[in-house]
Design a protein around this motif. Structure first.
Motif, short mmCIF file in Angstrom:
data_model
loop_
_atom_site.label_atom_id
_atom_site.label_comp_id
_atom_site.label_asym_id
_atom_site.label_seq_id
_atom_site.Cartn_x
_atom_site.Cartn_y
_atom_site.Cartn_z
N ILE A 1 1.03 5.29 7.14
CA ILE A 1 0.99 5.94 5.83
C ILE A 1 -0.19 6.92 5.82
O ILE A 1 -1.27 6.63 6.33
N LEU A 2 0.05 8.07 5.27
CA LEU A 2 -0.98 9.12 5.19
C LEU A 2 -1.51 9.11 3.76
O LEU A 2 -1.75 8.05 3.22
N ASP A 3 -1.73 10.26 3.14
CA ASP A 3 -2.15 10.19 1.74
C ASP A 3 -1.59 11.34 0.91
O ASP A 3 -1.19 12.38 1.45
N ASN B 1 0.86 -1.18 0.00
CA ASN B 1 0.00 0.00 0.00
C ASN B 1 0.90 1.23 0.00
O ASN B 1 1.64 1.45 0.96
N GLU C 1 -2.89 12.57 -2.85
CA GLU C 1 -3.67 12.40 -4.06
C GLU C 1 -3.03 13.27 -5.15
O GLU C 1 -3.29 14.47 -5.23
N SER D 1 -0.76 8.55 -3.90
CA SER D 1 -2.04 8.32 -4.59
C SER D 1 -2.71 7.00 -4.19
O SER D 1 -3.43 6.42 -5.00
N HIS D 2 -2.47 6.56 -2.96
CA HIS D 2 -3.15 5.35 -2.46
C HIS D 2 -2.94 4.15 -3.37
O HIS D 2 -3.78 3.25 -3.42
N LYS D 3 -1.86 4.13 -4.11
CA LYS D 3 -1.66 3.01 -5.03
C LYS D 3 -1.43 1.73 -4.25
O LYS D 3 -0.92 1.76 -3.13
N LYS D 4 -1.80 0.63 -4.84
CA LYS D 4 -1.61 -0.66 -4.20
C LYS D 4 -1.17 -1.66 -5.24
O LYS D 4 -1.41 -1.48 -6.43
#
Lengths: 273, 278
Positions: free
Chosen positions: B253-255, B145, B257, B149-152
């Motif tokens: 982890i924060l974010d 994670n 975007e 950009s919240h990629k996973k």
């Protein structure tokens, strides 16, 4: 037909397709070594358009299915907006302002809006991780007891969880106030406190509710649920698909049309390329 | 023993030299096995879980470089070839020069770096882009994670179907197939597209790229990261980078975007994606 309606139709087709794939029957709740329910699995969302379009009971329209209300408290089923906030919600609902919805820009869904789509939950160590549609991911800490400092603001807030019997309770704060709860413009402010309850009722069913407390926007706390309970999806044929990728922004060609509608409504020459 | 046997002939000497050279390269590429043994998960896999971050300058340039606007001078991360340079084919070096000339364009549409448009950075760039990532493990897969950009991505570590044909699937972060090798997580990646870079210095590849990542725990809080790149359309030989990742203990982890940052800058991401502007 607006692009929003086209999108709604698309969502409807996807949801309709997934209805047929749900696991049937219940069975005992799977449990972890510590005795708590194990939520790991692939779960369907709250099937139905109402979740993505309008949260309150609404009639059908061109491109929009009629939907029952998802608001279970207050009993009227009406979101208890303060007058200014209701006006703002309705402004956001106008097609001419659809460009403002961050989801159209491939940005973040709200916590509740994520429940429109299938969610991949895995329960590992002290975290519960939720992967949902597009790049929506949440990591819920089960050990942290204090939220992050107020200065840190996040799209989906800071989720920390604890167990209330067999119910996972997730409290989220520290929002940035930029998400929308639905295409219909519903919203809460950065001051909101969201409390979700994931109650596993059998091996294949989780009941989900979310209570929103936000004195900036609403006259009282209110609670919503998903259109249907979360149901376990069977493993995909041929095994899990590890090979798909979230590429909303990379292929986001339709945004130009929303932008042109937005500009035209403001008497601006459309700037879309 | 082996060296004593081949010393007998001139050919043998050459063979020995080649063997020794190859051996040295393989040492560089794979590095000696660290003495540390990571704790195991319930499934018996090395436990790599937690939040990790690369606190280094790799995001700017994988090679040794002097300062540029906004870029500190620094050492490179290429450990193979030994000269620390990415082994480009001649035409590709020219292309890199051209790409590098357009990384300061304020209009993302004209900027050569795909990251200017907030396109998924690809692997390995996402690892050392500067944002942390969290590893979660189940018996079947390792989930990454990323704060960016919240990629996973999900890396299967038990046998699954082989990757699909590159004609059918090409991904920004490739298609991963993982396995544990002693202490290390090894991820083989195929099925890339040609739209990602390795850093901010114009280092690029084609859709023929194959990447092998190795995550090797060195202690409870430090993990070695290696990535070997193969792309016969762009490079003359495989090459390998190596760096260390640090465990981030104080903050989840924060974010970030990325596309919302474009909005904040007044950049409407309405450019055509037919694909792409390069």
């Amino acid at each position: 037909m607006s692009n929003r309606h086209l999108f709604s139709l698309f969502v409807g087709l996807v949801c309709a397709a997934s209805v047929t794939a749900l696991a049937q029957g219940g069975g005992p709740i799977p449990r972890r070594a510590d005795g708590k329910p194990n939520l790991t699995g692939n779960w369907n969302g709250g099937i139905g358009l109402s979740h993505t379009v309008i949260l309150e009971e609404h009639p059908g329209g061109f491109g929009i299915q009629a939907g029952k209300g998802l608001v279970i408290d207050p009993p009227t089923g009406v979101i208890p907006y303060q007058p200014w906030a209701l006006a703002e919600r309705n402004r956001r609902r106008d097609d001419a302002n659809a460009y403002e919805d961050p989801v159209g820009h491939c940005e973040y869904y709200d916590v509740g809006r994520m429940h429109s789509f299938a969610q991949d939950i895995f329960h590992a160590g002290d975290s519960i991780v939720i992967h949902a549609n597009q790049h929506n991911t949440r990591v819920v800490s089960l050990t942290r007891r204090e939220h992050l400092p107020q200065g840190i603001r996040l799209w989906n807030g800071d989720p920390i969880g604890h167990w209330d019997g067999d119910t996972l309770v997730v409290e989220s704060t520290n929002f940035n106030g930029r998400t929308r709860m639905a295409i219909g413009g519903d919203f809460y402010s950065p001051n909101a406190v969201l409390v979700e309850r994931f109650r596993m009722v059998d091996a294949n069913t989780i009941n989900w509710t979310m209570t929103i407390t936000d004195a900036t926007v609403f006259t009282r706390p209110w609670t919503m649920t998903s259109a249907v309970p979360m149901r376990r999806l069977p493993p995909p044929q041929g095994g899990r698909d590890f090979d798909d990728e979230d590429t909303c922004h990379e292929g986001n060609v339709p945004l130009v049309h929303l932008k042109n509608v937005y500009d035209q409504a403001r008497g601006i020459k459309p700037t879309g390329k | 023993m082996r060296r004593a046997r081949v010393r007998a002939s001139a050919i043998g000497v050459v063979v020995a030299a080649v063997f020794a050279g190859a051996h040295a390269i393989s040492l560089i590429a794979q590095a000696p096995a660290p003495a540390y043994r990571a704790p195991r998960t319930a499934a018996g896999h090395p436990d790599l879980q937690g939040v990790w971050r690369a606190w280094n300058l790799a995001r700017y340039d994988l090679e040794d470089h002097g300062a540029r606007p906004g870029v500190p001078a620094g050492r490179g991360f290429v450990v193979d070839p030994p000269d620390g340079k990415i082994p480009y084919q001649t035409w590709a070096l020219e292309k890199r020069k051209e790409l590098l000339s357009k990384i300061h364009e304020p209009d993302p549409y004209k900027n050569s770096d795909p990251l200017a448009k907030c396109y998924i950075p690809g692997i390995p760039r996402l690892t050392y882009l500067g944002w942390p990532f969290q590893i979660i493990q189940t018996p079947e897969y390792v989930a990454f994670n990323y704060e960016w950009s919240h990629k996973k991505r999900l890396v299967p570590v038990t046998p699954v179907a082989p990757p699909p044909s590159p004609d059918d699937v090409s991904n920004w972060t490739g298609v991963p197939r993982g396995r544990f090798d002693g202490n290390a997580l090894v991820v083989n990646l195929t099925n890339f597209n040609a739209y990602t870079w390795f850093d901010m210095a114009g280092n690029f590849h084609s859709e023929a790229l194959k990447v092998t990542e190795r995550y090797i725990p060195l202690s409870a809080d430090v993990m070695r990261y290696e990535a070997t790149m193969e792309d016969p359309k762009v490079f003359t030989r495989p090459w390998t980078i190596r760096m260390e990742l640090q465990r981030q203990k104080d903050t989840p982890i924060l974010d970030y975007e990325c596309t919302a940052m474009l909005d904040e800058l007044g950049i409407h991401h309405t450019w055509p994606r037919d694909f792409d502007v390069q």
